[in-house]
Design an enzyme around this catalytic site. Structure first.
Site, PDB file in Angstrom:
ATOM      1  N   TYR A   2      66.436  60.203 105.736  1.00 27.14           N
ATOM      2  CA  TYR A   2      67.625  59.619 105.121  1.00 27.14           C
ATOM      3  C   TYR A   2      67.597  58.097 105.144  1.00 27.14           C
ATOM      4  CZ  TYR A   2      69.032  64.426 106.073  1.00 27.14           C
ATOM      5  OH  TYR A   2      69.070  65.796 106.167  1.00 27.14           O
TER       6      TYR A   2
ATOM      7  N   HIS B 230      65.787  64.959 107.656  1.00 18.82           N
ATOM      8  CA  HIS B 230      66.348  64.539 108.935  1.00 18.82           C
ATOM      9  C   HIS B 230      66.575  63.037 108.887  1.00 18.82           C
ATOM     10  CE1 HIS B 230      66.606  68.122 111.394  1.00 18.82           C
ATOM     11  NE2 HIS B 230      65.403  68.502 111.000  1.00 18.82           N
TER      12      HIS B 230
ATOM     13  N   ASP C 114      71.860  59.622 111.576  1.00 17.78           N
ATOM     14  CA  ASP C 114      72.741  60.665 112.109  1.00 17.78           C
ATOM     15  C   ASP C 114      74.065  60.116 112.610  1.00 17.78           C
ATOM     16  OD1 ASP C 114      71.028  62.707 111.544  1.00 17.78           O
ATOM     17  OD2 ASP C 114      70.447  63.122 113.602  1.00 17.78           O
TER      18      ASP C 114
ATOM     19  N   ARG D 111      78.739  79.551 116.402  1.00 19.22           N
ATOM     20  CA  ARG D 111      78.052  80.678 115.784  1.00 19.22           C
ATOM     21  C   ARG D 111      77.414  81.559 116.844  1.00 19.22           C
ATOM     22  NH1 ARG D 111      74.409  77.169 111.776  1.00 19.22           N
ATOM     23  NH2 ARG D 111      74.318  75.960 113.686  1.00 19.22           N
TER      24      ARG D 111
END
Length: 382
Positions: A142, A138, A168, A49
């Protein structure tokens, strides 16, 4: 030769050689999945991006071995480029909140109309549906709703964040990589792709399967830091040495425990006679702490390393590449001047794809040419 079959020792191509994956830029678990796929030979094209913060980093190991093109996904022309790339790909991975890819025009239904065999991997914290699916979070969040974080508490204190390894990377990126390869195998058999709904909360819950087994067998009933694998057991814990360095003991099985206490000359000590007597664990742990704090780590390594009693040094990240076992296996490699973990796992007689550091937008012209387009002025913005 004496009748034995000869072994083909020619290096084989990486296991994911020929697989093409489109990765929509994100942070954490989705890039880790992309790294795992790229490490094993997949061609991963990362759609970066404009103005993303990652540009400011000197080195991002998670982005190694990618091709890169920067596109402004707010522009319809950029969406068309991604869609064309998806037509040529085996799969796509994204880490947006639910519904974002659809609003961009890059949802699975749209892309799979153009490429029915596409594997579409979705990485979120909570999953595509459910009461929390659209809320922020984050790793720490979780792993907090599935018993994982609670089990990591120590000595009555709130649990320390376990880096972001569990949610993660273990329950997220690694789980997505497994799902991707599984769906890819199915797509190659059937010609039909799959949508992977990978939730870090559910992935980290799956990592707790072994703890559920212990719970159901009455082996995980006490408060955190008082059980077998959470630091409660004196023979499965880490200790500080006289020089401030740390060691780890994992002598769970009876034979390893016996060698361990024998090496420390504790075989005749009644305190250590019953390994699984949890009432004595706190006293045993205090005693071992006193013993290990009496000498530097080097002395304990000399005494215990070759006793086959599940002893290791607790090394830092800086020390890890120089550990003798890691050096012998080449477990760390340097690329572009940056030390980093070697791709894992390894496959016998297979060519290893050594990491190549990511360069933002380095492959823009070639990628555009592959979908029959040139490089217009709007393709990147600052």
């Amino acid at each position: 030769m004496s009748g034995a079959q000869s072994i083909d020792c020619h290096l084989k191509q990486p296991v994911l050689d020929g697989v093409r994956v489109i990765e929509l830029a994100g942070i954490g678990p989705a890039p880790f999945c992309g790294m795992m796929l790229a490490d094993h030979g997949a061609e991963v094209i990362r759609i970066d991006r404009p103005g993303a913060n990652v540009e400011e980093q000197q080195c991002d190991v998670l982005l190694r071995s990618r091709r890169s093109i920067t596109l402004d996904l707010k522009r319809p022309e950029s969406i068309e480029i991604v869609a064309r790339l998806a037509e040529t790909a085996d799969g796509l991975i994204e880490g947006f909140r639910p519904g974002v890819a659809e609003r961009l025009g890059l949802g699975p239904e749209t892309l799979m109309q153009r490429n029915p065999a596409l594997v579409y991997g979705r990485m979120t914290g909570w999953g595509q549906e459910g009461p929390l699916s659209h809320t922020a979070g984050h790793d720490l969040n979780y792993i907090s709703i599935n018993g994982c974080l609670a089990a990591l508490g120590q000595d009555g204190k709130p649990p320390m964040p376990p880096l972001n390894l569990i949610g993660d990377y273990g329950g997220g990126g690694m789980m997505l990589a497994f799902g991707f390869v599984s769906a890819l195998l199915a797509a190659r058999q059937s010609g039909h792709g799959r949508v992977i709904d990978c939730s870090m909360a559910e992935g980290s819950a799956a990592l707790m399967a072994g703890m559920w087994s212990l719970k159901h067998n009455a082996m995980w009933e006490k408060e955190p830091s008082q059980n077998l694998l959470d630091g409660g057991a004196p023979f499965y814990s880490s200790y500080a040495c006289a020089d401030g360095k740390l060691i780890a003991i994992g002598a769970i099985e009876a034979q390893f425990y016996a060698r361990f206490i024998e090496a420390l000359e504790l075989g005749d000590d009644p305190l250590f006679a019953a390994q699984l007597d949890q009432e004595n664990w706190p006293k045993m742990k205090v005693r071992l702490g006193e013993i290990f704090s009496s000498a530097p780590r080097e002395a304990w390594t000399a005494l215990l390393q070759h006793r086959d009693c599940c002893y290791t040094e607790v090394v830092t990240m800086a020390e890890a590449p120089e550990h003798n076992h890691n050096r012998a296996r080449g477990s760390y490699v340097e690329s572009g001047g940056w030390m980093q973990p070697h791709p894992a796992p390894r496959f016998g007689e297979t060519k290893v794809v050594l990491p190549k550091m990511w360069q933002r937008d380095a492959d823009r012209e070639n990628i555009l040419a592959e979908v029959g387009m040139t490089d217009p002025d709007w393709i990147t913005t600052s």
